[in-house]
Design an enzyme around this catalytic site. Structure first.
Site, mmCIF file in Angstrom:
data_model
loop_
_atom_site.group_PDB
_atom_site.id
_atom_site.type_symbol
_atom_site.label_atom_id
_atom_site.label_comp_id
_atom_site.label_asym_id
_atom_site.label_seq_id
_atom_site.Cartn_x
_atom_site.Cartn_y
_atom_site.Cartn_z
ATOM 1 N N LYS A 39 -3.530 21.984 26.470
ATOM 2 C CA LYS A 39 -3.095 21.901 25.071
ATOM 3 C C LYS A 39 -4.309 21.918 24.143
ATOM 4 O O LYS A 39 -5.434 21.682 24.584
ATOM 5 C CB LYS A 39 -2.276 20.622 24.867
ATOM 6 C CG LYS A 39 -3.049 19.334 25.085
ATOM 7 C CD LYS A 39 -2.116 18.119 25.114
ATOM 8 C CE LYS A 39 -2.883 16.832 25.321
ATOM 9 N NZ LYS A 39 -1.990 15.683 25.581
ATOM 10 N N ARG A 133 6.599 6.191 22.988
ATOM 11 C CA ARG A 133 6.287 7.369 22.175
ATOM 12 C C ARG A 133 7.420 8.370 22.367
ATOM 13 O O ARG A 133 8.195 8.617 21.472
ATOM 14 C CB ARG A 133 4.921 7.945 22.582
ATOM 15 C CG ARG A 133 4.514 9.147 21.767
ATOM 16 C CD ARG A 133 3.121 9.665 22.131
ATOM 17 N NE ARG A 133 3.055 10.255 23.458
ATOM 18 C CZ ARG A 133 1.972 10.885 23.932
ATOM 19 N NH1 ARG A 133 0.870 10.983 23.197
ATOM 20 N NH2 ARG A 133 1.980 11.399 25.142
ATOM 21 N N HIS A 161 4.425 8.629 31.180
ATOM 22 C CA HIS A 161 3.033 8.657 30.730
ATOM 23 C C HIS A 161 2.520 7.226 30.637
ATOM 24 O O HIS A 161 3.227 6.336 30.157
ATOM 25 C CB HIS A 161 2.964 9.352 29.364
ATOM 26 C CG HIS A 161 1.586 9.792 28.971
ATOM 27 N ND1 HIS A 161 0.695 10.376 29.846
ATOM 28 C CD2 HIS A 161 0.939 9.748 27.774
ATOM 29 C CE1 HIS A 161 -0.423 10.677 29.203
ATOM 30 N NE2 HIS A 161 -0.313 10.294 27.944
ATOM 31 N N ARG A 220 -1.126 15.327 35.879
ATOM 32 C CA ARG A 220 -1.481 16.112 34.684
ATOM 33 C C ARG A 220 -2.885 15.769 34.212
ATOM 34 O O ARG A 220 -3.082 14.775 33.536
ATOM 35 C CB ARG A 220 -0.519 15.803 33.527
ATOM 36 C CG ARG A 220 0.963 15.868 33.864
ATOM 37 C CD ARG A 220 1.818 15.501 32.657
ATOM 38 N NE ARG A 220 1.568 14.180 32.144
ATOM 39 C CZ ARG A 220 2.212 13.078 32.523
ATOM 40 N NH1 ARG A 220 3.177 13.145 33.422
ATOM 41 N NH2 ARG A 220 1.912 11.913 31.990
ATOM 42 N N TYR A 265 -27.355 18.861 -0.373
ATOM 43 C CA TYR A 265 -26.483 18.322 -1.432
ATOM 44 C C TYR A 265 -26.842 16.887 -1.740
ATOM 45 O O TYR A 265 -27.089 16.093 -0.824
ATOM 46 C CB TYR A 265 -25.021 18.404 -1.009
ATOM 47 C CG TYR A 265 -24.462 19.804 -1.025
ATOM 48 C CD1 TYR A 265 -24.464 20.555 -2.203
ATOM 49 C CD2 TYR A 265 -23.933 20.384 0.125
ATOM 50 C CE1 TYR A 265 -23.951 21.847 -2.222
ATOM 51 C CE2 TYR A 265 -23.419 21.671 0.112
ATOM 52 C CZ TYR A 265 -23.431 22.394 -1.066
ATOM 53 O OH TYR A 265 -22.923 23.662 -1.081
ATOM 54 N N CYS A 313 -23.403 20.307 5.628
ATOM 55 C CA CYS A 313 -22.642 21.239 4.792
ATOM 56 C C CYS A 313 -21.464 21.778 5.607
ATOM 57 O O CYS A 313 -21.342 21.520 6.796
ATOM 58 C CB CYS A 313 -23.510 22.395 4.343
ATOM 59 S SG CYS A 313 -25.043 21.891 3.570
ATOM 60 N N ASP A 315 -20.965 24.805 6.588
ATOM 61 C CA ASP A 315 -21.336 25.823 7.579
ATOM 62 C C ASP A 315 -22.767 25.695 8.085
ATOM 63 O O ASP A 315 -23.215 26.530 8.868
ATOM 64 C CB ASP A 315 -21.166 27.214 6.965
ATOM 65 C CG ASP A 315 -19.917 27.286 6.109
ATOM 66 O OD1 ASP A 315 -18.835 27.127 6.679
ATOM 67 O OD2 ASP A 315 -20.034 27.432 4.877
#
Ligand SMILES: *Cc1c(COP(=O)(O)O)cnc(C)c1O
Length: 385
Positions: A39, A133, A161, A220, A265, A313, A315
């Site tokens: 997932k 859950r 689970h 799992r 910045y 920043c 990027d």
């Protein structure tokens, strides 16, 4: 498309992944097989290359969080079982069938709504053994009877689970024992009533690390498959797993700051004396936590640890390379993984950011290309699957 190593990338060591799958399989009971949890883009490792390699290694069962993740695997040609662990709206039942996906039943109402499509829908029943859950309360036998009575459901498995299996504290260990008791109690009762539970599974990664082998048909594994623990704390058994992912970027530019000059910045970094700064081609839009520089974040550059400085920043980020005088544009920078004799582990980085590796890895941006490689120099294990 450009060369995927031109800016910043996720480097995935597929032979480490294969190694981990074999190691985990050996920790399971005879007759219990590894289900690969892929997932969230395989916890940031790239769901398709990950699933393809695991399929080649003999893995026949995968788990995803949602319908679209399952469809993407099928479109990439992945075969075998694909179980959706999360909720799917009942009106998507046709899609489940079309793509041969198995749906988790979240509770009795969900099961009834899926069944009402009249198809029947292939499902695994989630049993709530204490996590609260998803799942049908394990002790609600009447609900189980009603669900087994629905012609619109094809119940092919029953699972639960564990919610404190990562802890070795006494009260958590006994809670886990309680969960196991409720789970196996329900399975035993189903069998006694003549209902075949089919596939059964309760261990996730920490269930494999911290419990003895379990008499189920599947386990799992997510985070363990990727070769790291969630938080670096010890587990009952230490498995010889290898981290799969390294995160790398490049130096874009190097410059010298005079004493008193600021950078970035807010001019949040201030040079007390002459400093060399390198601008690195990765930022918070790539999935790095923005406050990492304030939390002591560093990178590896030519085998040297260089601290992040100033504000990250979107990027880009800044690192102090005063003590790495050869740093030059184009150099590869390691944010996570090994470089020479040094390593920045996912566990340490996650701890530094106040989170767990699961979050850190799964939040890595899709903007980062996945570059697959096979490095782990390990002897090939015989096929155990
Ligand atoms: C995510 C998930 C897993 C995998 O958990 P790991 O701790 O990463 O192994 C297993 N089962 C369920 C139901 C999950 O949601």
């Amino acid at each position: 498309m450009s060369d995927s190593k031109n800016r910043a990338w996720r480097e995935v060591d597929l032979s480490a992944l294969a190694h981990n799958a074999h190691i985990l399989q050996t920790a399971l009971a005879p007759g219990c097989r590894l289900m690969a949890v892929v997932k969230a883009d395989a916890y940031g490792h790239g769901a398709i290359p990950t699933a393809r390699r695991l399929e080649r290694e003999g893995i026949r069962a995968f788990a995803v969080a949602c319908l679209d993740e399952g469809i993407a695997l099928r479109q990439a040609g992945i075969r075998g079982e694909i179980l959706i662990l999360g909720y799917t709206s009942p009106w998507e039942a046709e899609e489940l069938i079309r793509w041969k996906l198995v749906q988790t039943v979240a509770d009795e109402l969900h099961g009834q709504a899926l069944a009402a499509r009249g198809l029947p829908v292939p499902v695994h029943l989630a049993l709530d053994t204490g996590m609260h859950r998803l799942g049908i309360p394990a002790e609600d036998r009447a609900a189980l009877v009603r669900l087994y009575g629905l012609a619109g459901l094809n119940i092919r498995g029953v699972f639960s689970h564990l919610c404190v299996s990562d802890s070795l504290q006494t009260q958590d260990l006994s809670f886990t024992q309680e969960q196991l008791k409720r789970f196996y109690g329900a399975l035993q009762w189903l069998r006694a009533q003549g209902y075949a539970p089919g596939e059964t599974h309760i261990q996730a990664s920490y269930g494999i690390w911290n419990l003895p082998p379990q008499p189920c048909t599947w386990a799992r594994a997510g985070i363990a498959l990727y070769g790291v623990t969630s938080d670096g704390r010890p587990t009952r058994q230490a498995l010889d797993l290898i981290p799969v992912l390294s995160l790398r970027a490049r130096v874009a530019s190097v410059r010298t700051l005079a004493p008193g000059e600021g950078a970035g910045y807010g001019l949040a970094f201030r040079a007390k004396d002459a400093r060399r700064l390198a601008t690195v081609t990765i930022g918070y839009a790539d999935g790095l936590p923005r406050d990492l520089p304030h939390r002591g974040g560093a990178v590896l550059l030519a085998g040297q640890r260089c601290p992040m400085v100033g504000r990250m920043c979107m990027d880009q980020l800044l690192v102090d390379v005063t003590h790495a005088p050869h740093a030059a544009p184009g150099d590869v920078v390691t944010l996570m993984g090994r470089d020479g004799g040094q390593v920045i582990s996912a566990e340490n980085l996650a701890r530094q950011c106040g989170t767990i590796t699961n979050e850190l890895l799964s939040r890595l941006s899709h903007r980062l290309p996945v570059v697959t490689a096979a490095f782990a120099a390990k002897p090939k294990k015989e096929n155990l699957f």
